[in-house]
Scaffold this motif. Structure first.
Motif, PDB file in Angstrom:
ATOM      1  N   LEU A  85     -59.806  10.179  61.533  1.00  0.00           N
ATOM      2  CA  LEU A  85     -58.453   9.738  61.198  1.00  0.00           C
ATOM      3  C   LEU A  85     -57.828  10.717  60.219  1.00  0.00           C
ATOM      4  CD1 LEU A  85     -59.216   5.943  60.570  1.00  0.00           C
ATOM      5  CD2 LEU A  85     -58.421   7.010  62.688  1.00  0.00           C
ATOM      6  N   VAL A  86     -56.575  11.024  60.450  1.00  0.00           N
ATOM      7  CA  VAL A  86     -55.854  11.936  59.567  1.00  0.00           C
ATOM      8  C   VAL A  86     -54.529  11.295  59.191  1.00  0.00           C
ATOM      9  CG1 VAL A  86     -54.818  14.201  59.293  1.00  0.00           C
ATOM     10  CG2 VAL A  86     -56.938  13.955  60.609  1.00  0.00           C
ATOM     11  N   GLU A  87     -54.346  11.061  57.895  1.00  0.00           N
ATOM     12  CA  GLU A  87     -53.088  10.487  57.409  1.00  0.00           C
ATOM     13  C   GLU A  87     -52.118  11.602  57.049  1.00  0.00           C
ATOM     14  OE1 GLU A  87     -56.163   7.645  55.350  1.00  0.00           O
ATOM     15  OE2 GLU A  87     -55.925   9.793  55.607  1.00  0.00           O
ATOM     16  N   SER A  88     -50.864  11.265  57.128  1.00  0.00           N
ATOM     17  CA  SER A  88     -49.810  12.166  56.669  1.00  0.00           C
ATOM     18  C   SER A  88     -48.587  11.336  56.326  1.00  0.00           C
ATOM     19  CB  SER A  88     -49.472  13.206  57.743  1.00  0.00           C
ATOM     20  OG  SER A  88     -49.011  12.581  58.923  1.00  0.00           O
ATOM     21  N   GLY A  89     -47.623  11.981  55.680  1.00  0.00           N
ATOM     22  CA  GLY A  89     -46.366  11.304  55.397  1.00  0.00           C
ATOM     23  C   GLY A  89     -46.169  10.879  53.961  1.00  0.00           C
ATOM     24  N   GLY A  90     -47.175  11.076  53.134  1.00  0.00           N
ATOM     25  CA  GLY A  90     -47.010  10.714  51.733  1.00  0.00           C
ATOM     26  C   GLY A  90     -46.086  11.675  51.020  1.00  0.00           C
ATOM     27  N   GLY A  91     -45.762  11.322  49.787  1.00  0.00           N
ATOM     28  CA  GLY A  91     -44.895  12.183  49.006  1.00  0.00           C
ATOM     29  C   GLY A  91     -44.286  11.455  47.844  1.00  0.00           C
ATOM     30  N   LEU A  92     -43.282  12.074  47.257  1.00  0.00           N
ATOM     31  CA  LEU A  92     -42.553  11.506  46.121  1.00  0.00           C
ATOM     32  C   LEU A  92     -41.270  10.862  46.639  1.00  0.00           C
ATOM     33  CD1 LEU A  92     -42.045  11.193  43.060  1.00  0.00           C
ATOM     34  CD2 LEU A  92     -40.984  13.478  43.132  1.00  0.00           C
ATOM     35  N   VAL A  93     -41.041   9.635  46.220  1.00  0.00           N
ATOM     36  CA  VAL A  93     -39.843   8.923  46.646  1.00  0.00           C
ATOM     37  C   VAL A  93     -39.310   8.121  45.467  1.00  0.00           C
ATOM     38  CG1 VAL A  93     -41.176   6.938  47.492  1.00  0.00           C
ATOM     39  CG2 VAL A  93     -38.895   7.393  48.440  1.00  0.00           C
ATOM     40  N   GLN A  94     -38.024   7.946  45.427  1.00  0.00           N
ATOM     41  CA  GLN A  94     -37.410   7.167  44.353  1.00  0.00           C
ATOM     42  C   GLN A  94     -37.586   5.677  44.597  1.00  0.00           C
ATOM     43  OE1 GLN A  94     -33.317   8.404  43.972  1.00  0.00           O
ATOM     44  NE2 GLN A  94     -33.860  10.180  42.732  1.00  0.00           N
ATOM     45  N   PRO A  95     -37.587   4.893  43.546  1.00  0.00           N
ATOM     46  CA  PRO A  95     -37.636   3.429  43.728  1.00  0.00           C
ATOM     47  C   PRO A  95     -36.528   2.954  44.657  1.00  0.00           C
ATOM     48  CG  PRO A  95     -37.991   3.984  41.440  1.00  0.00           C
ATOM     49  CD  PRO A  95     -37.605   5.266  42.133  1.00  0.00           C
ATOM     50  N   GLY A  96     -36.899   2.049  45.555  1.00  0.00           N
ATOM     51  CA  GLY A  96     -35.954   1.564  46.553  1.00  0.00           C
ATOM     52  C   GLY A  96     -35.955   2.355  47.835  1.00  0.00           C
ATOM     53  N   GLY A  97     -36.627   3.487  47.830  1.00  0.00           N
ATOM     54  CA  GLY A  97     -36.672   4.344  49.009  1.00  0.00           C
ATOM     55  C   GLY A  97     -37.720   3.903  50.016  1.00  0.00           C
ATOM     56  N   SER A  98     -37.837   4.690  51.074  1.00  0.00           N
ATOM     57  CA  SER A  98     -38.760   4.386  52.164  1.00  0.00           C
ATOM     58  C   SER A  98     -39.614   5.595  52.506  1.00  0.00           C
ATOM     59  CB  SER A  98     -37.977   3.966  53.413  1.00  0.00           C
ATOM     60  OG  SER A  98     -37.248   2.785  53.195  1.00  0.00           O
ATOM     61  N   LEU A  99     -40.780   5.299  53.027  1.00  0.00           N
ATOM     62  CA  LEU A  99     -41.666   6.317  53.573  1.00  0.00           C
ATOM     63  C   LEU A  99     -42.354   5.729  54.798  1.00  0.00           C
ATOM     64  CD1 LEU A  99     -43.589   7.963  50.570  1.00  0.00           C
ATOM     65  CD2 LEU A  99     -41.944   9.093  52.080  1.00  0.00           C
ATOM     66  N   ARG A 100     -42.720   6.606  55.705  1.00  0.00           N
ATOM     67  CA  ARG A 100     -43.543   6.187  56.824  1.00  0.00           C
ATOM     68  C   ARG A 100     -44.798   7.043  56.852  1.00  0.00           C
ATOM     69  NH1 ARG A 100     -42.379   6.333  63.339  1.00  0.00           N
ATOM     70  NH2 ARG A 100     -42.717   8.561  62.962  1.00  0.00           N
ATOM     71  N   LEU A 101     -45.922   6.386  56.706  1.00  0.00           N
ATOM     72  CA  LEU A 101     -47.205   7.074  56.775  1.00  0.00           C
ATOM     73  C   LEU A 101     -47.707   7.041  58.209  1.00  0.00           C
ATOM     74  CD1 LEU A 101     -48.995   5.666  53.599  1.00  0.00           C
ATOM     75  CD2 LEU A 101     -47.365   7.565  53.792  1.00  0.00           C
ATOM     76  N   SER A 102     -48.351   8.123  58.604  1.00  0.00           N
ATOM     77  CA  SER A 102     -48.942   8.216  59.930  1.00  0.00           C
ATOM     78  C   SER A 102     -50.453   8.311  59.810  1.00  0.00           C
ATOM     79  CB  SER A 102     -48.424   9.453  60.672  1.00  0.00           C
ATOM     80  OG  SER A 102     -47.031   9.414  60.821  1.00  0.00           O
ATOM     81  N   CYS A 103     -51.121   7.774  60.792  1.00  0.00           N
ATOM     82  CA  CYS A 103     -52.579   7.848  60.870  1.00  0.00           C
ATOM     83  C   CYS A 103     -52.915   8.224  62.310  1.00  0.00           C
ATOM     84  CB  CYS A 103     -53.185   6.514  60.486  1.00  0.00           C
ATOM     85  SG  CYS A 103     -54.982   6.425  60.682  1.00  0.00           S
ATOM     86  N   ALA A 104     -53.241   9.490  62.504  1.00  0.00           N
ATOM     87  CA  ALA A 104     -53.529   9.991  63.841  1.00  0.00           C
ATOM     88  C   ALA A 104     -55.029  10.025  64.072  1.00  0.00           C
ATOM     89  CB  ALA A 104     -52.942  11.389  64.015  1.00  0.00           C
ATOM     90  N   ALA A 105     -55.443   9.599  65.241  1.00  0.00           N
ATOM     91  CA  ALA A 105     -56.865   9.496  65.549  1.00  0.00           C
ATOM     92  C   ALA A 105     -57.287  10.490  66.620  1.00  0.00           C
ATOM     93  CB  ALA A 105     -57.208   8.082  66.011  1.00  0.00           C
ATOM     94  N   SER A 106     -58.533  10.912  66.512  1.00  0.00           N
ATOM     95  CA  SER A 106     -59.183  11.692  67.561  1.00  0.00           C
ATOM     96  C   SER A 106     -60.600  11.180  67.712  1.00  0.00           C
ATOM     97  CB  SER A 106     -59.171  13.189  67.223  1.00  0.00           C
ATOM     98  OG  SER A 106     -59.853  13.430  66.008  1.00  0.00           O
ATOM     99  N   GLY A 107     -61.170  11.392  68.882  1.00  0.00           N
ATOM    100  CA  GLY A 107     -62.538  10.949  69.111  1.00  0.00           C
ATOM    101  C   GLY A 107     -62.670   9.492  69.474  1.00  0.00           C
ATOM    102  N   GLY A 108     -61.565   8.795  69.605  1.00  0.00           N
ATOM    103  CA  GLY A 108     -61.593   7.389  69.956  1.00  0.00           C
ATOM    104  C   GLY A 108     -60.190   6.869  70.141  1.00  0.00           C
ATOM    105  N   THR A 109     -60.065   5.726  70.790  1.00  0.00           N
ATOM    106  CA  THR A 109     -58.756   5.140  71.068  1.00  0.00           C
ATOM    107  C   THR A 109     -58.454   4.050  70.058  1.00  0.00           C
ATOM    108  OG1 THR A 109     -59.040   5.609  73.420  1.00  0.00           O
ATOM    109  CG2 THR A 109     -57.360   3.995  72.814  1.00  0.00           C
ATOM    110  N   LEU A 110     -57.415   4.255  69.266  1.00  0.00           N
ATOM    111  CA  LEU A 110     -57.098   3.306  68.200  1.00  0.00           C
ATOM    112  C   LEU A 110     -56.747   1.916  68.727  1.00  0.00           C
ATOM    113  CD1 LEU A 110     -55.077   5.212  65.466  1.00  0.00           C
ATOM    114  CD2 LEU A 110     -57.461   4.457  65.438  1.00  0.00           C
TER     115      LEU A 110
END
Length: 122
Positions: A4-29
């Motif tokens: 599993l590999v996550e991505s999408g983190g970062g710095l965001v202001q209060p009230g903001g939004s983020l979308r994190l991704s979790c991509a898989a290999s070697g198996g079907t999520l």
């Protein structure tokens, strides 16, 4: 072996939004229960949101209800954590995990990503 590999983190202001991704290999999520966990410095790892693949039942930590949601893209073998109305207390390292889960406890999950940092600050 599922990786599993996550991505999408970062710095965001209060009230903001983020979308994190979790991509898989070697198996079907689609065959796995998925958990999103977070750990802030000096605190225990906590389950934020967990979804069971077999019935779609989703557990939300009280602190994120109404703000966080999960979605899956089967074609991309990827799971997403949508985080809205972010607060400074959401600051943590976020991890996705795959396994078979009934209680959204970290010990139930077999596969883990490396984590992605989310910082909510003005």
């Amino acid at each position: 072996q599922v990786q599993l590999v996550e991505s999408g983190g970062g710095l965001v202001q209060p009230g903001g939004s983020l979308r994190l991704s979790c991509a898989a290999s070697g198996g079907t999520l689609a065959y796995y229960d998925i958990g999103w966990f977070r750990q802030a410095p000096g605190k225990d790892r906590e389950g934020v949101l967990c979804e069971r693949s077999r019935d779609g039942r989703t557990y939300y930590a009280d602190s994120v209800k109404g703000r966080f949601s999960i979605s899956r893209d089967r074609a991309k073998n990827t799971v997403y954590l949508q985080m809205n109305s972010l607060k400074p207390e959401d600051t943590a390292e976020y991890y996705c995990a795959a396994g078979r889960s009934d209680y959204c406890d970290a010990y139930e999950y077999d596969y883990w990503g490396q984590g992605t940092q989310v910082t909510v600050s003005s």
